[in-house]
Design an enzyme around this catalytic site. Sequence first.
Site, PDB file in Angstrom:
ATOM      1  N   LYS A  38       0.853  -1.202   0.000  1.00 42.87           N
ATOM      2  CA  LYS A  38       0.000   0.000   0.000  1.00 42.87           C
ATOM      3  C   LYS A  38       0.882   1.243   0.000  1.00 42.87           C
ATOM      4  CE  LYS A  38      -3.985   1.845   2.632  1.00 42.87           C
ATOM      5  NZ  LYS A  38      -4.859   1.596   3.806  1.00 42.87           N
ATOM      6  N   SER A 113      -9.710   1.456   2.801  1.00 39.14           N
ATOM      7  CA  SER A 113      -8.865   2.251   1.944  1.00 39.14           C
ATOM      8  C   SER A 113      -7.754   1.478   1.240  1.00 39.14           C
ATOM      9  CB  SER A 113      -8.234   3.382   2.757  1.00 39.14           C
ATOM     10  OG  SER A 113      -7.343   2.858   3.724  1.00 39.14           O
ATOM     11  N   SER A 137      -9.792  -0.682   7.058  1.00 40.91           N
ATOM     12  CA  SER A 137      -9.219  -0.538   5.712  1.00 40.91           C
ATOM     13  C   SER A 137      -8.504  -1.747   5.144  1.00 40.91           C
ATOM     14  CB  SER A 137      -8.252   0.639   5.695  1.00 40.91           C
ATOM     15  OG  SER A 137      -8.985   1.824   5.526  1.00 40.91           O
TER      16      SER A 137
HETATM   17  N1  GLN Z   1     -13.082   3.828   6.242  1.00 40.50           N
HETATM   18  C1  GLN Z   1     -12.509   4.282   7.479  1.00 40.50           C
HETATM   19  C2  GLN Z   1     -12.138   5.747   7.354  1.00 40.50           C
HETATM   20  O1  GLN Z   1     -12.376   6.278   6.336  1.00 40.50           O
HETATM   21  C3  GLN Z   1     -11.308   3.459   7.829  1.00 40.50           C
HETATM   22  C4  GLN Z   1     -10.116   3.831   7.075  1.00 40.50           C
HETATM   23  C5  GLN Z   1      -8.931   3.033   7.494  1.00 40.50           C
HETATM   24  O2  GLN Z   1      -9.057   2.019   8.163  1.00 40.50           O
HETATM   25  N2  GLN Z   1      -7.769   3.539   7.141  1.00 40.50           N
HETATM   26  O3  GLN Z   1     -11.655   6.334   8.278  1.00 40.50           O
END
Ligand code: GLN
Length: 428
Positions: A38, A113, A137
């Site tokens: 990532k 994400s 994410s």
């Molecule tokens: N979808 C969640 C957010 O937007 C989690 C994102 C993540 O785990 N980095 O904060």
Amino acid sequence: MDVGVEALKRDPLNAVLTVVEEYEVAEGPLNGLPVAIKDNIVTAGIRTTAASKILENYVPPYDATVITRLKEAGARIVAKTNLDEFAMGSTGENSAFGPTKNPHDPSLVPGGSSSGSAAVVGAGMVPVALGSDTGGSIRLPAAFCNVWGFKPTYGRVSRYGLIAFASSLDVIGPIAGDPDILARVMEVISGPDPADATTLDSPPFSYERSREFSARGRYRVGFVKEHLEIVSDEIREKFLALIDRIGQRGNGVVEVSLRSGKFALPAYYVIATAEASSNLARYDGVRYGVRVDGKDLTDTYVRTRSLFGKEVKRRILVGTFVLSHGYYEAYYLKALKARRLIKEEIASWFKEVDVVLTPTNPTLPPKLGAGFSPVEYYRLDTLTVPFSLAGVPALNVPLGDFVGVQVVAPYEEDERAVGFGMYVSEIL
Ligand code: GLN
């Protein structure tokens, strides 16, 4: 199926931001295993963008601890993958470099994400990738892309070199095509690290221990009552079919309750934005990345920070607000209290059960560009954020057709979560 480095170069899913040039791979137990990373995990000499215009040309001078460990173990870093900008999002659509497509249906989102990491694994381009998980994410995109994804216990894997979003929640973990490779990679990347003071003083993840747990074959399993009431019908059906199968194998199955669960999403979006507003203050055009010169210092800040995308700006605004004088107690401190309640309630489950199961995704993946409101997208995290707030390990086990189930284990019992996942993979 589009497989290997050539597929990563063609990148039909817009999952890859940088393909890594061939280099000499060390000898080691991972034996040249190709790994995608990532793009919020820094790689020495390889552009690392966090999918943001503000870091578009940032080439870090050092490797994250997880990268150093992978390289030493003989892995081959093959690509840096797309993500929601600064890991803020649930669909992969918040990337400054365009959205990623779901490998099983290009009209759908892959989840975020860690969108690119889940997509390249789901497409079979690589066997394993690293993601990061702050509120879901790793687990949500793993569920949407029908692959395995593991959020370790907070502190089990070093965050040194992870571009910070919300430091009390951020964890790095693997996304893989099967639980075996996932466990092998966990063994390599985990364990204490003097460069990250929040790493736990416990030994690295043990592949052997997870295998042993998977062979035990008699478990007490809980499932979260409240979560089943809010998921869509197709998800509830698949989940209950799995619970039935587990029961038929002679395991004990009981209902557990998360009464404080209704506080999880609001508490998460207060704590995560508060921490993000502080972490992102460093992108001022002086210390990192791009600078857009203005007529004076303030104007330079404004122009440079205007490079942040819409969702990142929204989080900085919300985070600054909840920390501001007069609101700090009403929002931030209250969220911390909710977090404590959730943590205690989850810990109490494990007096009665070995693991707890709950769906990963409340609904099937939305269409790309569906254009829901921010809060509707935040709701996709409903089932994953409680375990982020509690810091406990949670594994996504893919059930197919864009549906995943989480295996939750007690704090520091990462091998138990992965071991039970291995057991489930054998009875599916
Ligand atoms: N979808 C969640 C957010 O937007 C989690 C994102 C993540 O785990 N980095 O904060």
